[in-house]
Design a protein around this motif. Structure first.
Motif, PDB file in Angstrom:
ATOM      1  N   THR A   1       0.849  -1.187   0.000  1.00 26.52           N
ATOM      2  CA  THR A   1       0.000   0.000   0.000  1.00 26.52           C
ATOM      3  C   THR A   1       0.887   1.240   0.000  1.00 26.52           C
ATOM      4  N   THR A   2       0.285   2.370  -0.306  1.00 25.95           N
ATOM      5  CA  THR A   2       1.042   3.618  -0.349  1.00 25.95           C
ATOM      6  C   THR A   2       1.665   3.935   1.004  1.00 25.95           C
ATOM      7  N   GLU A   3       0.894   3.806   2.076  1.00 24.70           N
ATOM      8  CA  GLU A   3       1.408   4.159   3.403  1.00 24.70           C
ATOM      9  C   GLU A   3       2.461   3.170   3.880  1.00 24.70           C
ATOM     10  N   HIS A   4       2.314   1.914   3.531  1.00 21.76           N
ATOM     11  CA  HIS A   4       3.336   0.931   3.896  1.00 21.76           C
ATOM     12  C   HIS A   4       4.649   1.275   3.189  1.00 21.76           C
ATOM     13  N   ALA A   5       4.574   1.572   1.892  1.00 24.07           N
ATOM     14  CA  ALA A   5       5.777   1.932   1.143  1.00 24.07           C
ATOM     15  C   ALA A   5       6.415   3.188   1.715  1.00 24.07           C
ATOM     16  N   ARG A   6       5.603   4.177   2.053  1.00 24.39           N
ATOM     17  CA  ARG A   6       6.140   5.421   2.610  1.00 24.39           C
ATOM     18  C   ARG A   6       6.862   5.153   3.936  1.00 24.39           C
TER      19      ARG A   6
END
Length: 284
Positions: free
Chosen positions: A127-132
């Motif tokens: 997910t975007t937040e996991h990657a961030r």
């Protein structure tokens, strides 16, 4: 950067290295190959480095000069010609490291992708937040704009599994990756729920290696296996905290195919894997 000055893509470099492999198997020097082909040694060398565009006809001619009778290989090599084709990843040239762009190009052209990870989620399923959260933990630290470039690049790469003609993918993750909790409980729970959702897609097989499985081969690094038109043109990416590299030597391709076969045999079945992921999400 003007198109004429753009560096060769990983696909062009691979085509060149395969032509060099055929020439060396035929025990023909680059100078002799140039003479036979009516060109120069430097032109042959530039073709083999991926720095000079090569046509399908030229590939067939060189293969014939080298005595290559492997028609499926020759046909597959001709499919790799046509000059430098710009992909969406070229928007990031000069912004992100070249290996990032090579990875996106390999994913774009792969016929099937096999992934094995120990403590990280596969990039194509993050997910975007996991990657961030992952990029915020990079050492040495990277600045916020670069973090956002890395995140957007990773999410755009996921088009290969979200598009109209998604690439078949098998992802094998260790149970440890489900328990790491990158980004905190909320981010981790959303990430696990996303894995469950993606595992229900027909083209995605998601398998989990449980803690109880014990040791397993190549557990120290992430592995991505890109299947090409024919096995001889497959590519492996090995990814660690300090290095990411690509492998295409035939013995190593054979080895990593065997590694993935072994990992799939160790992992839980798809439904049991999905149940374990759901349990991990519920217990966060």
């Amino acid at each position: 950067m003007p198109p004429s000055k753009l560096p060769p893509t990983i696909r062009q470099r691979r085509l060149g290295s395969e032509l060099r492999r055929l020439r060396e198997l035929a025990e023909i020097s680059a100078t002799e190959a140039g003479r036979l082909h009516g060109t120069t040694q430097s032109r042959i060398s530039n073709i083999e480095s991926g720095g000079y565009p090569v046509s399908a006809d030229r590939v067939r001619t060189l293969a014939r000069l080298y005595g290559c009778s492997d028609q499926p290989l020759v046909d597959a090599l001709t499919e790799m010609t046509g000059g430098r084709t710009r992909g969406w990843w070229d928007e990031y040239r000069g912004i992100l490291p070249e290996p990032n762009l090579d990875l996106a190009e390999l994913e774009h052209h792969a016929r099937r992708i096999r992934i094995a990870t120990a403590i990280h989620m596969p990039g194509l399923l993050q997910t975007t937040e996991h990657a961030r959260a992952l990029f915020r933990d990079v050492v040495p630290a990277i600045d916020p704009p670069t973090i956002e470039h890395q995140v957007s690049f990773r999410i755009k790469r996921q088009a290969v599994v979200y598009g109209e003609r998604p690439t078949p993918m098998t992802a094998i993750v260790h149970e440890a990756a489900l328990r790491m909790g990158f980004g905190g409980r909320k981010v981790a729970r959303v990430q696990l729920e996303h894995l469950v959702e993606m595992s229900e897609q027909e083209h995605i097989t998601l398998l989990v290696i449980p803690f109880g499985a014990g040791s397993y081969p190549s557990s120290g690094s992430g592995i991505v296996y890109f299947e090409a038109e024919i096995p001889k043109l497959d590519t492996v990416q090995l990814d660690t905290d300090i290095h990411s590299g690509f492998i295409d030597a035939r013995p190593q391709l054979f080895r990593y195919r065997a590694v993935f076969d072994r990992l799939e045999g160790i992992a839980l079945a798809a439904k049991a894997s999905r149940d374990l992921i759901q349990h991990a999400a519920q217990t966060l």
